[in-house]
Scaffold this motif. Structure first.
Motif, PDB file in Angstrom:
ATOM      1  N   ILE B  29       0.856  -1.133   0.037  1.00  0.00           N
ATOM      2  CA  ILE B  29       0.018  -0.185  -0.137  1.00  0.00           C
ATOM      3  C   ILE B  29       0.648   1.326  -0.029  1.00  0.00           C
ATOM      4  O   ILE B  29       1.739   1.526   1.139  1.00  0.00           O
ATOM      5  CB  ILE B  29      -1.005  -0.064   1.309  1.00  0.00           C
ATOM      6  N   GLY B  32      -2.670   4.571  -0.893  1.00  0.00           N
ATOM      7  CA  GLY B  32      -3.783   3.978  -0.588  1.00  0.00           C
ATOM      8  C   GLY B  32      -5.377   4.243  -1.145  1.00  0.00           C
ATOM      9  O   GLY B  32      -6.227   4.223  -0.810  1.00  0.00           O
ATOM     10  N   LEU B  35      -6.280   1.462  -3.431  1.00  0.00           N
ATOM     11  CA  LEU B  35      -6.269   0.015  -2.938  1.00  0.00           C
ATOM     12  C   LEU B  35      -7.334   0.274  -1.417  1.00  0.00           C
ATOM     13  O   LEU B  35      -8.021  -0.849  -1.495  1.00  0.00           O
ATOM     14  CB  LEU B  35      -4.826  -0.059  -2.009  1.00  0.00           C
ATOM     15  N   GLY B 114       2.240   4.374  -7.551  1.00  0.00           N
ATOM     16  CA  GLY B 114       0.951   3.732  -7.268  1.00  0.00           C
ATOM     17  C   GLY B 114      -0.260   3.892  -8.355  1.00  0.00           C
ATOM     18  O   GLY B 114      -0.881   3.054  -8.640  1.00  0.00           O
ATOM     19  N   ASP B 124      -3.637   9.694 -15.356  1.00  0.00           N
ATOM     20  CA  ASP B 124      -3.147  10.820 -16.246  1.00  0.00           C
ATOM     21  C   ASP B 124      -1.563  10.546 -16.520  1.00  0.00           C
ATOM     22  O   ASP B 124      -1.013  11.145 -17.273  1.00  0.00           O
ATOM     23  CB  ASP B 124      -3.281  12.074 -15.487  1.00  0.00           C
ATOM     24  N   LEU B 161       3.540  -6.345 -13.336  1.00  0.00           N
ATOM     25  CA  LEU B 161       4.091  -6.538 -12.064  1.00  0.00           C
ATOM     26  C   LEU B 161       3.762  -8.098 -11.866  1.00  0.00           C
ATOM     27  O   LEU B 161       2.600  -8.345 -11.679  1.00  0.00           O
ATOM     28  CB  LEU B 161       3.828  -5.834 -11.160  1.00  0.00           C
TER      29      LEU B 161
HETATM   30  C1  LIG Z   1     -10.650  10.869  -5.378  1.00  0.00           C
HETATM   31  C2  LIG Z   1      -9.777  10.419  -6.252  1.00  0.00           C
HETATM   32  C3  LIG Z   1      -9.348  11.145  -7.460  1.00  0.00           C
HETATM   33  C4  LIG Z   1      -8.347  10.968  -8.314  1.00  0.00           C
HETATM   34  N1  LIG Z   1      -8.154  11.283  -9.315  1.00  0.00           N
HETATM   35  C5  LIG Z   1      -7.035  10.908 -10.303  1.00  0.00           C
HETATM   36  C6  LIG Z   1      -6.844  11.857 -11.470  1.00  0.00           C
HETATM   37  O1  LIG Z   1      -7.423  12.844 -11.671  1.00  0.00           O
HETATM   38  N2  LIG Z   1      -5.935  11.272 -12.173  1.00  0.00           N
HETATM   39  C7  LIG Z   1      -5.223  10.445 -11.973  1.00  0.00           C
HETATM   40  O2  LIG Z   1      -4.379   9.961 -12.683  1.00  0.00           O
HETATM   41  N3  LIG Z   1      -5.435   9.516 -10.756  1.00  0.00           N
HETATM   42  C8  LIG Z   1      -6.305   9.942  -9.848  1.00  0.00           C
HETATM   43  N4  LIG Z   1      -6.678   9.211  -8.999  1.00  0.00           N
HETATM   44  C9  LIG Z   1      -5.726   7.964  -8.616  1.00  0.00           C
HETATM   45  C10 LIG Z   1      -4.596   8.581  -7.832  1.00  0.00           C
HETATM   46  O3  LIG Z   1      -3.443   8.876  -9.054  1.00  0.00           O
HETATM   47  C11 LIG Z   1      -3.875   7.414  -6.996  1.00  0.00           C
HETATM   48  O4  LIG Z   1      -2.916   8.168  -6.354  1.00  0.00           O
HETATM   49  C12 LIG Z   1      -3.449   6.322  -7.586  1.00  0.00           C
HETATM   50  O5  LIG Z   1      -4.644   5.583  -8.113  1.00  0.00           O
HETATM   51  C13 LIG Z   1      -2.884   5.366  -6.444  1.00  0.00           C
HETATM   52  O6  LIG Z   1      -1.759   5.932  -5.786  1.00  0.00           O
HETATM   53  P1  LIG Z   1      -1.603   5.490  -4.265  1.00  0.00           P
HETATM   54  O7  LIG Z   1      -0.119   5.935  -4.076  1.00  0.00           O
HETATM   55  O8  LIG Z   1      -2.626   6.093  -3.518  1.00  0.00           O
HETATM   56  O9  LIG Z   1      -1.616   3.853  -4.303  1.00  0.00           O
HETATM   57  P2  LIG Z   1      -2.446   2.823  -3.605  1.00  0.00           P
HETATM   58  O10 LIG Z   1      -3.835   3.110  -3.691  1.00  0.00           O
HETATM   59  O11 LIG Z   1      -1.808   2.599  -2.243  1.00  0.00           O
HETATM   60  O12 LIG Z   1      -2.053   1.454  -4.329  1.00  0.00           O
HETATM   61  C14 LIG Z   1      -2.764   1.039  -5.923  1.00  0.00           C
HETATM   62  C15 LIG Z   1      -2.477  -0.075  -6.179  1.00  0.00           C
HETATM   63  O13 LIG Z   1      -0.906   0.024  -6.625  1.00  0.00           O
HETATM   64  C16 LIG Z   1      -0.242  -1.032  -5.996  1.00  0.00           C
HETATM   65  N5  LIG Z   1       1.059  -0.196  -5.811  1.00  0.00           N
HETATM   66  C17 LIG Z   1       1.334   0.944  -5.177  1.00  0.00           C
HETATM   67  N6  LIG Z   1       2.469   1.248  -5.067  1.00  0.00           N
HETATM   68  C18 LIG Z   1       3.244   0.235  -5.629  1.00  0.00           C
HETATM   69  C19 LIG Z   1       4.666   0.062  -5.859  1.00  0.00           C
HETATM   70  N7  LIG Z   1       5.405   1.012  -5.473  1.00  0.00           N
HETATM   71  N8  LIG Z   1       4.962  -1.311  -6.544  1.00  0.00           N
HETATM   72  C20 LIG Z   1       4.014  -2.222  -6.716  1.00  0.00           C
HETATM   73  N9  LIG Z   1       2.852  -2.127  -6.366  1.00  0.00           N
HETATM   74  C21 LIG Z   1       2.244  -0.865  -5.913  1.00  0.00           C
HETATM   75  C22 LIG Z   1      -0.844  -1.473  -4.630  1.00  0.00           C
HETATM   76  O14 LIG Z   1      -0.670  -2.650  -4.294  1.00  0.00           O
HETATM   77  C23 LIG Z   1      -2.362  -1.496  -5.367  1.00  0.00           C
HETATM   78  O15 LIG Z   1      -2.657  -2.394  -6.054  1.00  0.00           O
HETATM   79  C24 LIG Z   1      -7.706   9.721  -8.152  1.00  0.00           C
HETATM   80  C25 LIG Z   1      -8.056   8.831  -6.704  1.00  0.00           C
HETATM   81  C26 LIG Z   1      -8.947   9.249  -6.018  1.00  0.00           C
HETATM   82  C27 LIG Z   1      -9.250   8.545  -4.890  1.00  0.00           C
END
Ligand SMILES: Cc1cc2nc3c(=O)[nH]c(=O)nc-3n(C[C@H](O)[C@H](O)[C@H](O)COP(=O)(O)OP(=O)(O)OC[C@H]3O[C@@H](n4cnc5c(N)ncnc54)[C@H](O)[C@@H]3O)c2cc1C
Lengths: 782, 294
Positions: B29, B32, B35, B114, B124, B161
């Motif tokens: 995570i 998050g 996830l 993520g 994006d 992956l």
């Molecule tokens: C309200 C909202 C709006 C959003 N709007 C946008 C947007 O406008 N444009 C856009 O592009 N995205 C958007 N997102 C998605 C956003 O970019 C998130 O940051 C991204 O989807 C997940 O990043 P995270 O770090 O939170 O990953 P997590 O939620 O922690 O993980 C996502 C997945 O990736 C895996 N993972 C994470 N990091 C790694 C790693 N280093 N190696 C291997 N696996 C990994 C996890 O196990 C999980 O399966 C949005 C999300 C939300 C909730």
């Protein structure tokens, strides 16, 4: 007595708590031994339930109870708080009895030690469904071969109503022009930040049930629950703690309002259920879905002589608020206009979708959309300015009280109490700089940029009965307690009612504690909906506080050995008028009234009533009619179909404003909701009745970034119907917004001949209309 | 959400060790943002949740690479990408893209790694990175491997992956003369903070009055994985941009897509938007128009 607090811009006392995370919502509450419920919901819009097998679920770790319809004793049906003689009501049960009628309808419930364990068990319930073809589209529901939502009713028609005033036929015969149009308003919903939640605990020793519910109507929940559980109302206490928004969707007696208390009694343990967003989108009531066929008869000069409106209203699967919504639409179509001849005919139909009940605006956004779009049509056809057509048709300010000629929702003659509609429009146009915008529009069109301006006016029945009450009690400490059945969901009731109380009683604001949302606080209550609290509850507060003040003066007369006529109650002290040092604090007066002075064994002092308190109920004889006028300036990107709201002006008339800051907050929030209805919000069902918009990724809401700055102004025509002269302010921001935006978009796209007859307006729909317009023009040229 | 164990490793090696041991039963995570929703909806129910928040700080920053390139730690938040001076200087379109992801809260916690691993079809970051020729560095117990971002995605919400692999780094190659690029996140009437309806990343070399030497057009939201608009690129490469040519390029970009219907946008509308917006993006880069004026 001069008002010190009523009319003042006082900051909301609840805000520090609510915005610093100190609020306590149902999800935040816990009781010793509390367990958790989760609900299995129908995946089908229409299906027969052949069998429900709970065996595996019951054996799942941590599970205490798993029930389907047959296991409920008693089993309902759920209350129908708003009957109507024309309504063919279908019975709704807390768990589906043999048939499901919409996706999300509760089928079984599991209680477990932990929420996840209850959810695990839901996966183990085996339900054998026989899927049946559903009816999703309200017009399709009227077809002879349409499946029946409720077979036992023998029809999909829940109600059919007609009413006429004047001589419509004749007016149409004599008119210079007749225009006809078909309008569709799609569904929308009320998305509060907090979804629904219920926590119930039964005390067998006291034989008392306490329910914490995220509801707008604690007393109505108690009323509905008592017979279902075979308890007296006195045995039930409903508490609505902090409630994170409602917008109508928490004003309904849902299946869970019964299930959770029922389970708590059955298990002898507190049970909590917290709805998730997906459940809220799937099962919380929705509104707005209507299809209108409307005709207007007009004179050459733009005067509207008659309106004939036939419409179909989508009721969804049940009628938790009767047919209030379509009745409100039908009776409010004439709005602010003097239309001597009007006829409506409404057919309310069941569909296999989530039930419909009032959502902020309650039928009026549709009425306004229909009427205002027709007024714009008249303007366009006759080559008149849309503002001018409105000015020519408004009910003149000197004609109040104005009898519309219809029976309104309460069966009474619909009579507008006060208003000044031309003033509203004049101010709205001034807010957005109408003349300059027209010039700008002209200039930008030369650059192929499309600016448009639209306006819409509404009248709104607010402050409905039967009653709301207030108990004002002075504690021997001197602190004033105010109890009311008017439970808030973020509107600022605590502040607003304290202002009213402080003025009427003669105390400082800080000396008042306002207790809302607790049936133990006051015997009767109705609840928060229909923009009724400022009208109904505030006037009850005035009456109760005035009575307490009179009692305080009489008790003070005893204490000060003075004549009542010579006394005043100022800033929490009863004192001799003109001799402020000769006075006593209110707490001391309360102690006399409590019998603490002279003391037990002595008779009550002469002229002193027991207890410094009073309860008063305000029972409005009819609605107070608020009004609003909105004006919007938009730009449409014709390549993408995107609408940008550049300027938005809103005028509201809610009579006297008890707290202008709160009124403005209500109007702005309402406009945001209305912009959502105009451009974004749409629960989308596919042909099989599946909801495709069950997350906020798919159900689109306006965020702060999409809501433009809203320019505000007010007209204050006092209501003669209540002592404070107030009318409601909760919904007026929403009601005209879809019509105003639609008008502005249509105006922007006038070069393409686009007509807006449906909301919400997605960029995709607009683009389709634009390219149709382009093709028509090319064809015209070629 | 089902109960899980929570592991808080402090090195990449330790993460790989845990992932290697638990395989499919473990999940890392990062921010998050995606996830936790999956956990709540029970789309995934790992037994072990491995937080990346205690990994070395280098995984959360950007460093220059020889030849004008950049390496970005997989744990860099969108906010950090948006504001890092090196990113803003060397690939401004990536900084701008990150600045428009989600809301402030999402940008402060969501990570660039993520977002790639989430592999949402309309993410994006991916189209922009692909137009820039970026690579990802992937670690596992047995060592690391490097892969172009373009080859990282295998399907909607799926990357190449393996369950025991960790994305550690994103590498942006240096270029002799930097590519000029832009990204259009088109949300239609949706909230600015939502995922794109279509995303259009464009990068070109040349084209400012001269023929376009090199062109990359990558589309988000219109196929299960980010889509390179090859036919459109071929039409433009080596040519001088004209309004008519760019119209054809837009049409070619749209023709290669395979979008699906969503409640808020049909496949047809998405295709139309690709046509309109890729044309507008290229007009902006070649001086033939103002570009997208969202
Ligand atoms: C309200 C909202 C709006 C959003 N709007 C946008 C947007 O406008 N444009 C856009 O592009 N995205 C958007 N997102 C998605 C956003 O970019 C998130 O940051 C991204 O989807 C997940 O990043 P995270 O770090 O939170 O990953 P997590 O939620 O922690 O993980 C996502 C997945 O990736 C895996 N993972 C994470 N990091 C790694 C790693 N280093 N190696 C291997 N696996 C990994 C996890 O196990 C999980 O399966 C949005 C999300 C939300 C909730």
């Amino acid at each position: 007595m001069a008002a010190r607090f009523v009319g003042a811009r006082i900051k909301r006392r609840e805000d520090r708590r609510l915005i610093t995370g100190e609020g306590a919502y149902v999800a935040d509450l816990a009781r010793p031994g509390m367990v958790h419920a989760a609900i299995l919901r129908s995946p089908y819009a229409r299906a027969r339930i052949r069998a429900v097998d709970l065996t595996a679920a019951r054996q799942s770790p941590g599970v205490l109870l798993a029930l389907a319809f047959e296991d409920l004793q008693p089993a309902g049906p759920l209350p129908l708080p708003v009957p109507h003689p024309a309504l063919k009501a279908a019975q709704e049960f807390p768990l589906a009895p043999g048939m499901v009628h919409y996706v999300g309808e509760p089928v079984a419930v599991v209680v477990a030690e932990e929420r996840y364990a209850a959810e695990d068990a839901l996966d183990l319930i085996r339900v054998e469904y026989e899927p049946l073809p559903p009816v999703v589209d309200p017009e399709r529901a009227l077809a002879a071969d349409a499946p029946l939502v409720h077979e036992e009713l023998g029809t999909n028609v829940a109600a059919h109503l007609e009413q006429e005033t004047g001589d419509v036929e004749r007016a149409f015969r004599e008119a210079d022009h007749v225009f006809r149009e078909r309008f569709r308003v799609l569904r929308g919903s009320g998305q509060s930040i907090e979804a629904r939640a219920v926590l119930a605990a039964y005390d067998p020793l006291l034989q008392a049930l306490t329910v914490w519910s995220s509801t707008q109507t604690p007393h109505l929940i108690r009323r509905g629950l008592a017979p279902l559980l075979n308890l007296t109302e006195a045995q039930i206490r409903i508490i609505a703690p902090d409630v994170g928004g409602g917008f109508g969707s928490k004003g309904v007696f849902y299946p869970e309002e019964f299930l959770v208390p029922f389970l708590a009694i059955r298990l002898g343990r507190p049970v909590k259920w917290v709805e998730d967003r997906r459940e809220h989108l799937q099962t919380a009531i929705q509104e707005r879905g209507q299809v209108h066929e409307v005709e207007v008869a007009v004179r050459r000069d733009g005067r509207i002589l008659a309106v004939r409106d036939r419409f179909v209203a989508d009721q969804g699967a049940y009628t938790p608020w009767g047919i209030v919504v379509p009745v409100l639409t039908a009776t409010m179509v004439p709005g602010p206009y003097k239309i001597p001849n009007y006829r409506f005919e409404v057919t309310v139909v069941y569909t296999n979708t989530v039930p419909s009940a009032p959502v902020r605006g309650a039928g009026r956004p549709q009425a306004v959309f229909v009427m205002e779009r027709m007024v714009d049509r008249v303007a366009r056809e006759l080559g008149l300015d849309p503002a001018e057509v409105r000015f020519r048709n408004f009910i003149p300010p000197h004609e109040f009280p104005y009898v519309v000629g219809l029976r309104s929702r309460d069966g009474r003659l619909q009579t507008y109490d006060s208003g000044n509609y031309p003033e509203g429009l004049t101010r709205a146009l001034r807010l957005i700089g109408y003349e300059e915008v027209r010039k700008e529009q002209e200039r930008l069109r030369a650059e192929a940029r499309y600016l448009g301006v639209g306006m819409a006016c509404c009248v709104e029945a607010t402050g409905l009965g039967p009653h709301e009450g207030a108990t004002v009690r002075v504690d021997p400490s001197g602190r004033v307690y105010l109890y009311t059945g008017a439970s808030p969901q973020g509107q600022g009731h605590e502040t607003m009612l304290a202002q009213v109380c402080a003025d009427a009683l003669g105390v400082e604001l800080e000396e008042i504690t306002v207790v809302t949302g607790d049936t133990a606080g006051i015997p009767q209550g109705t609840g928060t909906f229909a923009s009724r609290i400022a009208t109904v509850a505030a006037n009850a507060v005035t009456a109760a506080a005035t009575e307490v003040r009179a009692r305080a003066l009489r008790a003070g007369a005893y204490l000060l050995e003075a004549r009542v006529e010579d006394l005043d109650l100022i800033s929490g002290r009863v004192q001799v008028r003109g001799v402020p040092e000769k006075g006593v604090p209110l707490g001391q007066v309360a102690r006399v009234a409590a019998g603490a002075v002279p003391g037990p064994g002595s008779p009550m002092p002469e002229g002193v009533e027991t207890s410094l308190e009073a309860t008063s109920y305000f029972t409005p004889a009819q609605a107070a009619y608020a009004s609003g006028t909105h004006a919007a300036v938009v730009e449409v990107d014709v390549e993408t179909g995107m609408v940008k709201v550049l300027k938005y002006g809103a005028i509201h008339d809610c009579g006297r404003m008890i707290n202008p800051m709160i009124v403005e907050g209500q109007v702005c929030g309402g406009v945001a909701h209305g912009i959502g209805n105009a451009l974004l919000e749409e629960p989308v069902y596919d042909g099989s009745g599946q909801l495709l918009t069950s997350t906020f990724m798919d159900y689109l809401l306006p965020s702060a970034a999409e809501v433009p700055e809203i320019l505000l102004d007010h007209v204050e025509t006092l209501s003669p119907l209540n002592p404070l002269g107030v009318k409601g302010a909760g919904e007026g921001g929403t009601i005209p917004a879809p019509a105003a935006i639609a008008a502005a978009v249509e105006d922007a796209l006038a070069p393409f001949g686009v007509r807006i007859t449906e909301v919400p307006l997605s960029p995709e729909r607009l683009r389709r209309l634009i390219s149709r317009g382009e093709r028509a023009q090319d064809g015209g040229r070629g | 959400m089902r109960p899980f164990e929570y592991a808080e490793p402090v090195s990449v090696g330790e993460v790989c060790e845990i992932l290697g041991r638990h395989g499919e039963d473990a999940r890392v995570i990062a921010g998050g943002n995606s996830l936790v929703y999956f956990l709540k909806r029970r789309i995934v129910s790992p037994r072990v949740l491995v937080t990346l928040q205690s990994l070395p700080a280098a995984l959360g920053t950007a460093d220059p690479m020889p030849g004008g390139g950049l390496r970005l730690g997989a744990l860099m938040t969108h906010g950090a990408v948006a504001t890092h001076p090196l990113v803003r200087e060397r690939c401004p379109q990536l900084a701008t893209t990150a600045a428009n992801i989600g809301s402030v809260r999402v940008r402060n916690s969501g990570t660039i790694g993520g977002s790639l691993c989430y592999a949402h079809p309309a993410i994006d970051t991916a189209p922009v990175l692909i137009t820039l020729g970026a690579e990802v560095v992937i670690a596992a117990r047995g060592g690391t491997r490097t892969l172009p971002v373009e080859q990282f995605f295998s399907d909607a919400f799926k990357s190449v992956l393996a369950p025991d692999e960790l994305l550690t780094e994103i590498r942006l190659p240096g270029h002799g003369r930097p590519l000029r690029g832009s990204y259009i996140k088109f949300v239609g009437q949706k909230a600015k903070s939502s995922m794109a309806i279509v995303g259009i990343a464009v990068a070109i070399r040349g084209g400012d009055g001269a023929p376009v030497e090199e062109v990359h057009i990558v589309l988000g939201g219109v196929s299960p994985t980010p889509l390179r608009a090859r036919r459109a690129e071929d039409l433009l490469r080596g040519k001088r941009a004209t309004p008519e040519l760019l119209r054809q390029v837009g049409a070619a970009a749209a023709a290669g897509t395979a979008p699906w219907d969503d409640p808020w946008a049909s496949a047809g509308y998405k295709r139309d938007m690709v046509e309109v917006l890729s044309r507008q993006a290229l007009e902006g880069l070649t001086g033939l128009g103002p570009g997208y004026q969202g």
